[in-house]
Write a protein that holds these residues in place. Sequence first.
Motif, PDB file in Angstrom:
ATOM      1  N   LYS A  48       0.846  -1.197  -0.109  1.00  0.00           N
ATOM      2  CA  LYS A  48       0.180  -0.074  -0.117  1.00  0.00           C
ATOM      3  C   LYS A  48       0.652   1.395  -0.141  1.00  0.00           C
ATOM      4  O   LYS A  48       1.941   1.190   0.253  1.00  0.00           O
ATOM      5  N   ASP A 107       3.021   4.376   0.741  1.00  0.00           N
ATOM      6  CA  ASP A 107       3.800   4.573   1.878  1.00  0.00           C
ATOM      7  C   ASP A 107       4.572   3.608   2.710  1.00  0.00           C
ATOM      8  O   ASP A 107       5.102   3.915   3.622  1.00  0.00           O
ATOM      9  N   ASP A 108       4.373   2.350   2.028  1.00  0.00           N
ATOM     10  CA  ASP A 108       5.085   1.262   2.439  1.00  0.00           C
ATOM     11  C   ASP A 108       6.231   1.416   2.107  1.00  0.00           C
ATOM     12  O   ASP A 108       6.803   1.979   1.183  1.00  0.00           O
ATOM     13  N   LEU A 109       7.418   0.595   2.652  1.00  0.00           N
ATOM     14  CA  LEU A 109       8.692   0.249   2.353  1.00  0.00           C
ATOM     15  C   LEU A 109       9.154  -1.089   1.613  1.00  0.00           C
ATOM     16  O   LEU A 109       8.706  -2.060   2.620  1.00  0.00           O
ATOM     17  N   THR A 146      17.454  -4.611  13.300  1.00  0.00           N
ATOM     18  CA  THR A 146      16.082  -3.943  13.486  1.00  0.00           C
ATOM     19  C   THR A 146      15.588  -3.284  12.182  1.00  0.00           C
ATOM     20  O   THR A 146      14.721  -2.510  12.304  1.00  0.00           O
ATOM     21  N   ALA A 147      16.233  -3.304  10.982  1.00  0.00           N
ATOM     22  CA  ALA A 147      15.808  -2.885   9.840  1.00  0.00           C
ATOM     23  C   ALA A 147      14.323  -3.665   9.499  1.00  0.00           C
ATOM     24  O   ALA A 147      14.445  -4.803   9.483  1.00  0.00           O
ATOM     25  N   GLN A 148      13.460  -2.935   9.322  1.00  0.00           N
ATOM     26  CA  GLN A 148      12.136  -3.680   8.941  1.00  0.00           C
ATOM     27  C   GLN A 148      11.575  -3.170   7.530  1.00  0.00           C
ATOM     28  O   GLN A 148      11.399  -1.859   7.564  1.00  0.00           O
ATOM     29  N   PHE A 149      10.991  -4.024   6.902  1.00  0.00           N
ATOM     30  CA  PHE A 149      10.190  -3.701   5.641  1.00  0.00           C
ATOM     31  C   PHE A 149       8.755  -3.966   5.832  1.00  0.00           C
ATOM     32  O   PHE A 149       8.632  -5.029   6.697  1.00  0.00           O
ATOM     33  N   ASP A 150       7.761  -3.408   5.120  1.00  0.00           N
ATOM     34  CA  ASP A 150       6.569  -3.688   4.883  1.00  0.00           C
ATOM     35  C   ASP A 150       6.075  -4.857   4.139  1.00  0.00           C
ATOM     36  O   ASP A 150       5.189  -5.766   4.531  1.00  0.00           O
ATOM     37  N   VAL A 174       7.900  -6.053   9.197  1.00  0.00           N
ATOM     38  CA  VAL A 174       6.968  -5.899  10.210  1.00  0.00           C
ATOM     39  C   VAL A 174       6.111  -6.648  10.594  1.00  0.00           C
ATOM     40  O   VAL A 174       5.834  -7.609   9.802  1.00  0.00           O
TER      41      VAL A 174
END
Lengths: 122, 444
Positions: free
Chosen positions: B216, B218-220, B301-305, B365
Amino acid sequence: MKLLTHNMLTSHVKGVTKGYPLIIKATEVKVNELEFNAQFVSRMIPKLEWSALIQAAEWLGQSQDLPSALIPDYENDEEFLRKVHRILLEVEVIEGCLQCPESGREFPISKGVPNMLLNEGE
Amino acid sequence: MALHCGRACRQYLLHLAHDNVDFRLPEIKALLSLRNRPFDTSETFNEKSPFWQLNGLSEDDIRSVMSRTVCGKSAFELWGHGTTTDELRMSLLEYPAENMAPYLQQNSTYKINVYTFNKTLVFKDSIEKIDALDFLPFKGTVNLKAPEHIFCLLEDYGSDPYEIPEEPFHMYFGRWIADGQRELIRSYSVKKRHFIGNTSMDAGLSFIMANHAKVKADDLVYDPFVGTGSLLVACSRFGAYVCGTDIDYNTIHGVGKASRKNQKWRGPDENIRANLRQYGTESLYVDVMVSDASKTVWRKTAQFDAIVTDPPYGIRESTRRTGSHKDIIKPPEDFSGESHIPVSMAYHLSDIFADLLNFAAHHLVLGGRLIYWLPIYRPEYCEEMVPLHPCLTLISNCEQTLSSHTSRRLITMEKTKEPEVEYVRVFWVETPWSKDEIDKCKLS
Protein backbone atom coordinates in the motif's frame (compact mmCIF):
# COMPACT_ATOMS: atom_id res chain seq x y z
CA MET A 1 22.69 6.17 -1.82
CA LYS A 2 20.11 7.90 0.35
CA LEU A 3 20.44 8.29 4.07
CA LEU A 4 17.26 6.30 4.68
CA THR A 5 19.09 3.28 3.29
CA HIS A 6 22.36 4.11 5.05
CA ASN A 7 20.49 4.19 8.34
CA MET A 8 19.51 0.56 7.91
CA LEU A 9 22.85 -0.76 6.65
CA THR A 10 25.47 -2.39 8.80
CA SER A 11 28.87 -3.93 8.24
CA HIS A 12 28.73 -7.68 7.69
CA VAL A 13 32.47 -8.24 7.67
CA LYS A 14 33.20 -11.54 9.41
CA GLY A 15 33.74 -11.18 13.13
CA VAL A 16 32.68 -7.53 13.35
CA THR A 17 30.31 -6.75 16.21
CA LYS A 18 30.37 -2.95 16.14
CA GLY A 19 29.76 -2.37 12.46
CA TYR A 20 27.03 0.23 12.73
CA PRO A 21 26.73 2.83 11.45
CA LEU A 22 28.97 2.62 8.41
CA ILE A 23 31.16 5.70 8.07
CA ILE A 24 30.29 7.72 4.99
CA LYS A 25 33.18 9.09 2.97
CA ALA A 26 31.57 10.99 0.12
CA THR A 27 33.38 12.57 -2.82
CA GLU A 28 30.22 13.56 -4.65
CA VAL A 29 26.88 14.38 -3.07
CA LYS A 30 23.73 15.51 -4.81
CA VAL A 31 20.59 17.09 -3.41
CA ASN A 32 17.46 16.43 -5.47
CA GLU A 33 14.10 17.98 -4.96
CA LEU A 34 11.61 15.25 -4.19
CA GLU A 35 7.89 15.46 -3.55
CA PHE A 36 7.30 15.84 0.18
CA ASN A 37 5.18 13.07 1.66
CA ALA A 38 4.48 13.68 5.35
CA GLN A 39 2.86 10.26 5.80
CA PHE A 40 5.87 8.36 4.59
CA VAL A 41 8.32 10.39 6.67
CA SER A 42 6.18 9.90 9.80
CA ARG A 43 6.08 6.16 9.18
CA MET A 44 9.82 5.91 8.69
CA ILE A 45 10.86 7.91 11.75
CA PRO A 46 10.12 5.12 14.27
CA LYS A 47 12.22 2.74 12.14
CA LEU A 48 15.28 4.99 12.27
CA GLU A 49 18.27 4.97 14.55
CA TRP A 50 18.10 8.70 15.13
CA SER A 51 21.67 9.28 16.32
CA ALA A 52 23.02 7.41 13.30
CA LEU A 53 20.96 9.67 11.05
CA ILE A 54 22.38 12.81 12.68
CA GLN A 55 25.88 11.36 12.42
CA ALA A 56 25.40 10.59 8.72
CA ALA A 57 24.05 14.08 8.07
CA GLU A 58 27.10 15.55 9.78
CA TRP A 59 29.46 13.45 7.66
CA LEU A 60 27.84 14.98 4.61
CA GLY A 61 27.75 18.49 6.00
CA GLN A 62 23.99 18.41 5.82
CA SER A 63 23.03 18.38 9.49
CA GLN A 64 21.82 21.99 9.35
CA ASP A 65 19.16 22.36 12.01
CA LEU A 66 18.23 18.78 12.70
CA PRO A 67 17.70 18.18 16.43
CA SER A 68 20.10 15.73 18.08
CA ALA A 69 17.17 13.84 19.56
CA LEU A 70 13.74 13.06 18.21
CA ILE A 71 11.13 15.62 19.20
CA PRO A 72 7.87 14.38 20.69
CA ASP A 73 4.70 14.78 18.60
CA TYR A 74 6.76 14.96 15.41
CA GLU A 75 3.82 13.69 13.32
CA ASN A 76 2.21 17.10 13.51
CA ASP A 77 5.29 19.20 13.03
CA GLU A 78 5.43 19.81 9.28
CA GLU A 79 8.59 21.88 9.44
CA PHE A 80 10.36 19.08 11.24
CA LEU A 81 9.02 16.45 8.86
CA ARG A 82 10.22 18.46 5.88
CA LYS A 83 13.74 18.56 7.36
CA VAL A 84 13.66 14.81 7.88
CA HIS A 85 12.28 14.28 4.37
CA ARG A 86 15.19 16.23 2.96
CA ILE A 87 17.86 14.37 4.83
CA LEU A 88 16.33 10.91 4.32
CA LEU A 89 15.43 11.11 0.64
CA GLU A 90 16.76 14.22 -1.06
CA VAL A 91 20.42 14.01 -0.13
CA GLU A 92 22.23 11.34 -2.15
CA VAL A 93 25.79 10.12 -2.09
CA ILE A 94 26.78 9.61 -5.71
CA GLU A 95 30.46 8.75 -5.32
CA GLY A 96 32.42 7.72 -2.28
CA CYS A 97 32.47 4.78 0.04
CA LEU A 98 31.06 3.30 3.20
CA GLN A 99 33.61 2.24 5.77
CA CYS A 100 33.19 -0.41 8.42
CA PRO A 101 33.95 1.38 11.71
CA GLU A 102 35.55 -1.70 13.23
CA SER A 103 37.53 -3.37 10.44
CA GLY A 104 38.15 -0.36 8.19
CA ARG A 105 36.93 -2.30 5.15
CA GLU A 106 35.55 0.05 2.51
CA PHE A 107 32.51 -0.55 0.34
CA PRO A 108 32.54 1.66 -2.75
CA ILE A 109 29.62 3.80 -3.86
CA SER A 110 29.56 4.40 -7.58
CA LYS A 111 26.85 6.28 -9.52
CA GLY A 112 24.79 6.32 -6.34
CA VAL A 113 24.95 2.54 -5.92
CA PRO A 114 26.79 0.97 -2.99
CA ASN A 115 28.64 -2.27 -3.64
CA MET A 116 28.41 -4.34 -0.48
CA LEU A 117 29.99 -7.50 -1.83
CA LEU A 118 32.71 -9.10 0.26
CA ASN A 119 35.46 -11.27 -1.11
CA GLU A 120 35.66 -14.94 -0.22
CA GLY A 121 36.81 -15.38 3.33
CA GLU A 122 36.16 -11.84 4.46
CA MET B 1 -33.37 -15.57 -5.20
CA ALA B 2 -34.16 -12.69 -2.95
CA LEU B 3 -31.80 -9.82 -2.42
CA HIS B 4 -33.47 -7.89 0.35
CA CYS B 5 -30.93 -5.41 1.53
CA GLY B 6 -30.35 -2.14 3.15
CA ARG B 7 -27.23 -0.22 2.22
CA ALA B 8 -25.15 -2.40 4.49
CA CYS B 9 -25.77 -5.74 2.91
CA ARG B 10 -25.81 -5.07 -0.79
CA GLN B 11 -24.48 -7.80 -2.96
CA TYR B 12 -21.87 -7.19 -5.56
CA LEU B 13 -20.83 -9.20 -8.55
CA LEU B 14 -17.24 -9.46 -9.58
CA HIS B 15 -16.51 -10.41 -13.16
CA LEU B 16 -13.03 -11.87 -13.37
CA ALA B 17 -10.68 -12.35 -16.26
CA HIS B 18 -10.08 -15.90 -17.25
CA ASP B 19 -6.33 -16.01 -16.90
CA ASN B 20 -4.07 -16.73 -13.93
CA VAL B 21 -7.15 -18.43 -12.54
CA ASP B 22 -5.43 -19.79 -9.42
CA PHE B 23 -4.11 -16.39 -8.50
CA ARG B 24 -7.44 -14.63 -8.42
CA LEU B 25 -8.88 -15.61 -5.07
CA PRO B 26 -5.74 -14.76 -3.05
CA GLU B 27 -5.56 -11.45 -4.91
CA ILE B 28 -9.13 -10.46 -4.12
CA LYS B 29 -8.81 -11.68 -0.54
CA ALA B 30 -5.62 -9.67 -0.07
CA LEU B 31 -7.26 -6.53 -1.48
CA LEU B 32 -10.29 -6.99 0.77
CA SER B 33 -7.96 -7.55 3.68
CA LEU B 34 -6.41 -4.14 2.96
CA ARG B 35 -9.83 -2.78 3.85
CA ASN B 36 -10.18 -5.18 6.79
CA ARG B 37 -13.08 -6.85 5.04
CA PRO B 38 -13.51 -10.62 4.85
CA PHE B 39 -14.19 -12.52 1.66
CA ASP B 40 -17.86 -13.46 2.03
CA THR B 41 -19.64 -15.13 -0.82
CA SER B 42 -22.63 -17.31 -1.64
CA GLU B 43 -22.90 -21.04 -0.82
CA THR B 44 -22.75 -21.85 -4.51
CA PHE B 45 -19.39 -20.12 -4.89
CA ASN B 46 -17.21 -21.71 -7.52
CA GLU B 47 -13.67 -20.39 -7.61
CA LYS B 48 -13.24 -21.35 -11.26
CA SER B 49 -16.29 -19.37 -12.36
CA PRO B 50 -15.71 -15.91 -13.83
CA PHE B 51 -18.56 -14.54 -11.73
CA TRP B 52 -18.26 -14.13 -7.98
CA GLN B 53 -20.94 -12.79 -5.64
CA LEU B 54 -19.58 -10.77 -2.76
CA ASN B 55 -21.53 -10.02 0.41
CA GLY B 56 -21.07 -7.69 3.33
CA LEU B 57 -19.24 -4.95 1.47
CA SER B 58 -19.77 -1.28 0.75
CA GLU B 59 -19.48 0.36 -2.64
CA ASP B 60 -16.26 2.01 -1.41
CA ASP B 61 -14.84 -1.41 -0.61
CA ILE B 62 -15.61 -2.55 -4.15
CA ARG B 63 -14.14 0.59 -5.71
CA SER B 64 -11.04 0.11 -3.62
CA VAL B 65 -10.61 -3.48 -4.77
CA MET B 66 -11.18 -2.53 -8.40
CA SER B 67 -8.60 0.26 -8.15
CA ARG B 68 -5.98 -2.42 -7.57
CA THR B 69 -7.04 -5.74 -9.08
CA VAL B 70 -5.61 -7.01 -12.34
CA CYS B 71 -7.59 -10.24 -12.06
CA GLY B 72 -10.94 -8.48 -11.84
CA LYS B 73 -12.43 -7.09 -15.05
CA SER B 74 -15.50 -5.32 -13.68
CA ALA B 75 -17.67 -5.03 -10.62
CA PHE B 76 -21.43 -4.56 -10.45
CA GLU B 77 -24.00 -3.82 -7.82
CA LEU B 78 -26.03 -7.01 -8.09
CA TRP B 79 -29.74 -6.38 -8.57
CA GLY B 80 -30.83 -9.89 -9.42
CA HIS B 81 -29.73 -13.26 -10.60
CA GLY B 82 -31.03 -16.72 -11.36
CA THR B 83 -30.54 -19.94 -13.24
CA THR B 84 -33.48 -19.23 -15.58
CA THR B 85 -34.95 -16.05 -17.06
CA ASP B 86 -37.94 -16.49 -14.75
CA GLU B 87 -35.72 -16.72 -11.70
CA LEU B 88 -33.80 -13.67 -12.80
CA ARG B 89 -37.03 -11.79 -13.34
CA MET B 90 -38.40 -12.79 -9.94
CA SER B 91 -35.14 -11.82 -8.31
CA LEU B 92 -35.20 -8.41 -9.98
CA LEU B 93 -38.82 -7.83 -8.98
CA GLU B 94 -37.86 -8.52 -5.37
CA TYR B 95 -34.98 -6.04 -5.40
CA PRO B 96 -36.14 -2.96 -3.47
CA ALA B 97 -37.39 -0.31 -5.85
CA GLU B 98 -35.92 2.44 -3.71
CA ASN B 99 -32.46 0.97 -4.30
CA MET B 100 -32.99 1.05 -8.05
CA ALA B 101 -34.67 4.44 -8.25
CA PRO B 102 -31.63 6.72 -7.98
CA TYR B 103 -30.21 5.19 -11.16
CA LEU B 104 -33.34 5.05 -13.25
CA GLN B 105 -34.31 8.72 -13.03
CA GLN B 106 -36.15 10.36 -15.87
CA ASN B 107 -33.47 12.93 -16.57
CA SER B 108 -30.61 10.44 -16.58
CA THR B 109 -29.04 8.47 -19.39
CA TYR B 110 -28.17 4.80 -19.40
CA LYS B 111 -27.06 1.85 -21.43
CA ILE B 112 -27.48 -1.89 -21.00
CA ASN B 113 -24.68 -4.22 -22.02
CA VAL B 114 -24.93 -7.94 -22.49
CA TYR B 115 -21.95 -10.09 -21.68
CA THR B 116 -21.87 -13.80 -22.31
CA PHE B 117 -19.13 -16.03 -20.99
CA ASN B 118 -18.22 -18.94 -23.24
CA LYS B 119 -20.70 -18.01 -25.94
CA THR B 120 -20.98 -15.51 -28.74
CA LEU B 121 -24.37 -13.97 -29.28
CA VAL B 122 -25.60 -12.46 -32.51
CA PHE B 123 -26.64 -8.84 -32.18
CA LYS B 124 -30.33 -9.69 -32.56
CA ASP B 125 -30.20 -12.06 -29.56
CA SER B 126 -28.51 -9.45 -27.39
CA ILE B 127 -31.24 -6.95 -28.22
CA GLU B 128 -33.91 -9.52 -27.40
CA LYS B 129 -32.38 -10.12 -24.00
CA ILE B 130 -32.25 -6.41 -23.28
CA ASP B 131 -35.87 -6.03 -24.39
CA ALA B 132 -36.85 -8.83 -22.04
CA LEU B 133 -35.79 -6.59 -19.19
CA ASP B 134 -38.25 -3.84 -19.99
CA PHE B 135 -40.33 -4.75 -16.94
CA LEU B 136 -37.69 -2.82 -15.00
CA PRO B 137 -38.70 0.78 -14.30
CA PHE B 138 -36.17 2.50 -16.58
CA LYS B 139 -37.30 6.12 -16.90
CA GLY B 140 -34.21 7.67 -18.41
CA THR B 141 -32.99 7.84 -21.99
CA VAL B 142 -30.65 5.44 -23.68
CA ASN B 143 -27.27 6.89 -24.55
CA LEU B 144 -24.83 4.44 -26.03
CA LYS B 145 -21.85 6.80 -26.17
CA ALA B 146 -21.59 8.43 -22.76
CA PRO B 147 -24.34 7.18 -20.44
CA GLU B 148 -24.42 8.22 -16.81
CA HIS B 149 -25.31 4.72 -15.71
CA ILE B 150 -24.32 1.43 -17.24
CA PHE B 151 -26.13 -1.79 -16.53
CA CYS B 152 -25.09 -5.24 -17.51
CA LEU B 153 -26.74 -8.55 -18.11
CA LEU B 154 -24.10 -11.23 -17.61
CA GLU B 155 -24.66 -14.81 -18.64
CA ASP B 156 -22.56 -17.81 -17.74
CA TYR B 157 -22.53 -20.57 -20.35
CA GLY B 158 -20.14 -22.76 -18.42
CA SER B 159 -16.49 -23.49 -18.92
CA ASP B 160 -16.51 -26.10 -21.68
CA PRO B 161 -15.91 -24.48 -25.07
CA TYR B 162 -16.97 -27.71 -26.80
CA GLU B 163 -20.25 -28.08 -24.96
CA ILE B 164 -21.96 -24.71 -25.05
CA PRO B 165 -25.52 -24.95 -23.75
CA GLU B 166 -28.51 -23.36 -25.43
CA GLU B 167 -29.45 -21.53 -22.26
CA PRO B 168 -26.99 -20.11 -19.73
CA PHE B 169 -26.38 -21.85 -16.42
CA HIS B 170 -26.66 -18.59 -14.57
CA MET B 171 -27.69 -15.01 -15.27
CA TYR B 172 -26.88 -11.84 -13.41
CA PHE B 173 -28.10 -8.29 -13.75
CA GLY B 174 -26.49 -5.33 -12.09
CA ARG B 175 -25.34 -1.74 -12.17
CA TRP B 176 -21.77 -1.27 -13.32
CA ILE B 177 -19.56 0.23 -10.59
CA ALA B 178 -15.98 0.09 -11.82
CA ASP B 179 -13.49 -1.72 -13.99
CA GLY B 180 -10.32 -3.34 -12.70
CA GLN B 181 -6.76 -2.45 -13.62
CA ARG B 182 -6.16 -4.84 -16.46
CA GLU B 183 -5.12 -1.88 -18.57
CA LEU B 184 -1.90 -1.86 -16.52
CA ILE B 185 -0.94 -5.17 -18.10
CA ARG B 186 -0.73 -3.38 -21.42
CA SER B 187 0.62 -0.02 -20.29
CA TYR B 188 3.32 -1.60 -18.14
CA SER B 189 4.21 -4.25 -20.68
CA VAL B 190 7.81 -5.32 -20.47
CA LYS B 191 8.01 -4.92 -24.26
CA LYS B 192 7.87 -1.16 -23.83
CA ARG B 193 10.00 -0.92 -20.74
CA HIS B 194 13.30 0.92 -20.99
CA PHE B 195 15.35 -1.55 -19.01
CA ILE B 196 14.75 -5.29 -19.12
CA GLY B 197 16.64 -8.46 -18.45
CA ASN B 198 16.24 -12.12 -19.31
CA THR B 199 14.08 -12.75 -16.31
CA SER B 200 12.05 -9.54 -16.03
CA MET B 201 8.66 -10.40 -14.58
CA ASP B 202 5.60 -10.15 -16.78
CA ALA B 203 3.59 -7.03 -15.92
CA GLY B 204 0.36 -8.84 -15.00
CA LEU B 205 2.14 -11.16 -12.60
CA SER B 206 4.12 -8.30 -11.05
CA PHE B 207 0.90 -6.53 -10.15
CA ILE B 208 -0.64 -9.73 -8.88
CA MET B 209 2.40 -10.16 -6.66
CA ALA B 210 2.13 -6.60 -5.37
CA ASN B 211 -1.51 -7.27 -4.56
CA HIS B 212 -0.86 -10.60 -2.87
CA ALA B 213 1.71 -8.74 -0.78
CA LYS B 214 -0.91 -6.16 0.30
CA VAL B 215 1.46 -3.41 -0.77
CA LYS B 216 0.00 0.00 0.00
CA ALA B 217 0.95 3.64 -0.33
CA ASP B 218 3.83 4.73 1.90
CA ASP B 219 5.02 1.19 2.51
CA LEU B 220 8.70 0.37 2.25
CA VAL B 221 9.14 -2.66 0.00
CA TYR B 222 12.32 -4.64 -0.55
CA ASP B 223 13.38 -7.09 -3.26
CA PRO B 224 16.55 -9.05 -2.42
CA PHE B 225 16.86 -10.44 -5.98
CA VAL B 226 15.81 -7.28 -7.72
CA GLY B 227 17.27 -7.89 -11.20
CA THR B 228 15.81 -5.22 -13.47
CA GLY B 229 13.29 -4.09 -10.87
CA SER B 230 10.02 -5.30 -12.46
CA LEU B 231 8.54 -6.06 -9.06
CA LEU B 232 9.60 -2.70 -7.69
CA VAL B 233 7.97 -0.99 -10.67
CA ALA B 234 4.67 -2.70 -9.84
CA CYS B 235 4.89 -1.94 -6.12
CA SER B 236 5.70 1.69 -6.81
CA ARG B 237 2.61 1.93 -8.98
CA PHE B 238 0.62 1.24 -5.81
CA GLY B 239 2.44 3.98 -3.93
CA ALA B 240 5.13 2.04 -2.10
CA TYR B 241 8.67 3.25 -1.69
CA VAL B 242 11.01 0.64 -3.09
CA CYS B 243 14.52 -0.68 -2.69
CA GLY B 244 16.34 -3.72 -3.92
CA THR B 245 19.60 -5.59 -3.98
CA ASP B 246 21.14 -7.99 -6.44
CA ILE B 247 24.43 -9.80 -6.61
CA ASP B 248 24.84 -8.94 -10.29
CA TYR B 249 26.78 -5.69 -10.66
CA ASN B 250 25.95 -5.32 -14.36
CA THR B 251 22.20 -5.56 -13.83
CA ILE B 252 22.20 -3.13 -10.90
CA HIS B 253 24.27 -0.62 -12.82
CA GLY B 254 22.43 -1.22 -16.06
CA VAL B 255 25.50 -2.05 -18.08
CA GLY B 256 26.67 -4.97 -20.13
CA LYS B 257 24.85 -6.99 -22.75
CA ALA B 258 21.29 -6.07 -23.61
CA SER B 259 18.41 -8.54 -23.49
CA ARG B 260 16.59 -7.11 -26.49
CA LYS B 261 16.96 -8.97 -29.74
CA ASN B 262 18.31 -6.15 -31.87
CA GLN B 263 20.40 -4.51 -29.25
CA LYS B 264 23.96 -5.37 -28.33
CA TRP B 265 24.75 -3.25 -25.29
CA ARG B 266 22.64 -1.49 -22.71
CA GLY B 267 22.16 2.26 -23.14
CA PRO B 268 22.72 4.95 -20.53
CA ASP B 269 19.07 5.17 -19.58
CA GLU B 270 18.75 1.52 -18.77
CA ASN B 271 18.62 0.93 -15.06
CA ILE B 272 16.00 0.41 -12.39
CA ARG B 273 15.72 4.08 -11.56
CA ALA B 274 15.04 4.82 -15.22
CA ASN B 275 12.24 2.28 -15.22
CA LEU B 276 10.52 4.04 -12.35
CA ARG B 277 11.06 7.33 -14.13
CA GLN B 278 9.37 5.90 -17.21
CA TYR B 279 6.20 5.32 -15.20
CA GLY B 280 6.39 8.51 -13.16
CA THR B 281 7.29 6.89 -9.84
CA GLU B 282 10.93 7.96 -9.54
CA SER B 283 10.09 9.78 -6.32
CA LEU B 284 9.40 6.38 -4.77
CA TYR B 285 12.84 5.03 -5.65
CA VAL B 286 14.90 4.64 -2.52
CA ASP B 287 18.02 2.68 -3.48
CA VAL B 288 19.45 -0.36 -5.16
CA MET B 289 22.68 -1.99 -4.11
CA VAL B 290 25.02 -4.70 -5.22
CA SER B 291 24.79 -7.29 -2.49
CA ASP B 292 24.73 -11.03 -1.86
CA ALA B 293 21.36 -12.05 -0.45
CA SER B 294 22.99 -14.79 1.61
CA LYS B 295 25.01 -12.21 3.54
CA THR B 296 22.57 -9.66 4.80
CA VAL B 297 23.66 -6.05 4.93
CA TRP B 298 20.77 -4.81 7.02
CA ARG B 299 20.94 -4.04 10.71
CA LYS B 300 18.94 -6.38 12.94
CA THR B 301 16.15 -3.90 13.56
CA ALA B 302 15.73 -2.80 9.93
CA GLN B 303 12.19 -3.64 8.86
CA PHE B 304 10.22 -3.63 5.63
CA ASP B 305 6.48 -3.64 5.09
CA ALA B 306 6.76 -6.26 2.37
CA ILE B 307 9.37 -8.41 0.66
CA VAL B 308 8.47 -9.17 -2.94
CA THR B 309 10.90 -11.21 -4.96
CA ASP B 310 11.67 -13.73 -7.67
CA PRO B 311 14.73 -15.66 -6.49
CA PRO B 312 17.02 -17.41 -8.98
CA TYR B 313 15.75 -20.81 -9.98
CA GLY B 314 19.18 -22.38 -10.07
CA ILE B 315 20.56 -25.07 -12.29
CA ARG B 316 20.67 -28.69 -11.42
CA GLU B 317 23.03 -31.30 -12.65
CA SER B 318 21.46 -33.92 -14.89
CA THR B 319 21.71 -36.34 -11.95
CA ARG B 320 18.41 -34.97 -10.74
CA ARG B 321 16.34 -37.35 -12.75
CA THR B 322 17.92 -40.38 -11.17
CA GLY B 323 16.63 -39.24 -7.85
CA SER B 324 19.88 -37.87 -6.48
CA HIS B 325 19.47 -35.14 -3.90
CA LYS B 326 22.70 -33.44 -4.78
CA ASP B 327 21.88 -29.85 -5.59
CA ILE B 328 24.93 -28.17 -7.00
CA ILE B 329 24.42 -24.81 -8.53
CA LYS B 330 26.60 -23.87 -11.47
CA PRO B 331 26.93 -20.24 -12.45
CA PRO B 332 24.62 -19.46 -15.37
CA GLU B 333 26.27 -19.71 -18.78
CA ASP B 334 25.75 -16.04 -19.52
CA PHE B 335 27.64 -15.02 -16.36
CA SER B 336 29.79 -12.15 -17.47
CA GLY B 337 33.36 -11.97 -16.35
CA GLU B 338 33.04 -8.24 -15.74
CA SER B 339 30.25 -8.88 -13.32
CA HIS B 340 32.31 -8.30 -10.19
CA ILE B 341 31.10 -11.39 -8.40
CA PRO B 342 34.01 -12.36 -6.21
CA VAL B 343 32.29 -14.96 -4.04
CA SER B 344 31.90 -18.63 -4.81
CA MET B 345 28.72 -19.57 -6.63
CA ALA B 346 27.81 -22.65 -4.64
CA TYR B 347 24.57 -21.20 -3.26
CA HIS B 348 22.32 -24.20 -2.95
CA LEU B 349 18.78 -23.55 -3.99
CA SER B 350 17.40 -24.77 -0.68
CA ASP B 351 19.66 -22.25 1.08
CA ILE B 352 18.08 -19.43 -0.89
CA PHE B 353 14.66 -20.20 0.52
CA ALA B 354 15.91 -20.92 4.02
CA ASP B 355 17.73 -17.58 4.04
CA LEU B 356 14.77 -15.81 2.49
CA LEU B 357 12.31 -17.05 5.09
CA ASN B 358 14.71 -16.35 7.94
CA PHE B 359 15.33 -12.90 6.54
CA ALA B 360 11.62 -12.24 6.26
CA ALA B 361 11.00 -13.43 9.82
CA HIS B 362 13.52 -10.89 11.11
CA HIS B 363 13.03 -8.01 8.72
CA LEU B 364 9.31 -7.82 8.06
CA VAL B 365 7.04 -5.72 10.22
CA LEU B 366 4.52 -7.82 12.11
CA GLY B 367 1.69 -8.48 9.66
CA GLY B 368 3.99 -7.82 6.71
CA ARG B 369 4.14 -10.23 3.80
CA LEU B 370 6.75 -12.18 1.90
CA ILE B 371 5.90 -13.06 -1.70
CA TYR B 372 8.21 -15.20 -3.81
CA TRP B 373 8.27 -17.78 -6.58
CA LEU B 374 9.17 -21.36 -5.79
CA PRO B 375 10.29 -23.46 -8.77
CA ILE B 376 8.68 -26.89 -8.84
CA TYR B 377 9.33 -30.19 -10.56
CA ARG B 378 5.74 -31.29 -10.93
CA PRO B 379 6.11 -35.08 -10.91
CA GLU B 380 7.73 -34.89 -7.49
CA TYR B 381 5.80 -32.01 -5.96
CA CYS B 382 4.05 -32.35 -2.65
CA GLU B 383 2.88 -29.70 -0.23
CA GLU B 384 5.64 -30.53 2.23
CA MET B 385 8.10 -29.00 -0.20
CA VAL B 386 6.80 -25.53 0.50
CA PRO B 387 9.21 -24.08 3.06
CA LEU B 388 7.76 -23.12 6.40
CA HIS B 389 8.94 -20.98 9.27
CA PRO B 390 7.65 -20.65 12.84
CA CYS B 391 7.23 -16.88 12.50
CA LEU B 392 5.49 -16.93 9.13
CA THR B 393 2.01 -18.15 8.24
CA LEU B 394 1.41 -19.57 4.78
CA ILE B 395 -1.36 -17.55 3.13
CA SER B 396 -1.45 -18.91 -0.40
CA ASN B 397 0.33 -21.14 -2.87
CA CYS B 398 -0.62 -20.59 -6.53
CA GLU B 399 0.75 -22.63 -9.36
CA GLN B 400 1.74 -21.28 -12.76
CA THR B 401 2.38 -24.20 -15.06
CA LEU B 402 5.30 -23.72 -17.38
CA SER B 403 5.60 -27.12 -19.01
CA SER B 404 4.35 -30.62 -18.44
CA HIS B 405 6.85 -31.17 -15.67
CA THR B 406 7.81 -27.73 -14.48
CA SER B 407 5.90 -24.98 -12.82
CA ARG B 408 6.49 -22.27 -10.31
CA ARG B 409 4.41 -21.49 -7.31
CA LEU B 410 3.75 -18.05 -5.99
CA ILE B 411 4.05 -18.35 -2.24
CA THR B 412 2.57 -15.74 0.06
CA MET B 413 3.50 -15.72 3.73
CA GLU B 414 2.60 -13.32 6.49
CA LYS B 415 4.73 -12.59 9.52
CA THR B 416 2.62 -13.46 12.52
CA LYS B 417 5.26 -13.78 15.23
CA GLU B 418 8.45 -11.97 16.18
CA PRO B 419 11.49 -14.26 16.21
CA GLU B 420 12.81 -14.96 19.68
CA VAL B 421 15.98 -16.69 18.64
CA GLU B 422 18.01 -16.76 15.47
CA TYR B 423 16.34 -19.59 13.57
CA VAL B 424 18.45 -21.92 11.50
CA ARG B 425 17.29 -23.83 8.49
CA VAL B 426 14.16 -25.74 9.39
CA PHE B 427 13.45 -27.70 6.25
CA TRP B 428 14.86 -29.18 3.12
CA VAL B 429 13.69 -28.24 -0.34
CA GLU B 430 13.91 -30.20 -3.54
CA THR B 431 15.50 -28.28 -6.35
CA PRO B 432 13.88 -29.10 -9.62
CA TRP B 433 15.01 -27.58 -12.86
CA SER B 434 17.57 -28.21 -15.56
CA LYS B 435 19.20 -25.35 -17.46
CA ASP B 436 16.83 -25.84 -20.41
CA GLU B 437 13.82 -25.53 -18.16
CA ILE B 438 15.17 -22.32 -16.68
CA ASP B 439 15.86 -20.92 -20.14
CA LYS B 440 12.21 -21.49 -21.03
CA CYS B 441 11.29 -19.03 -18.28
CA LYS B 442 13.37 -16.30 -19.74
CA LEU B 443 12.07 -13.62 -22.05
CA SER B 444 12.42 -14.57 -25.66
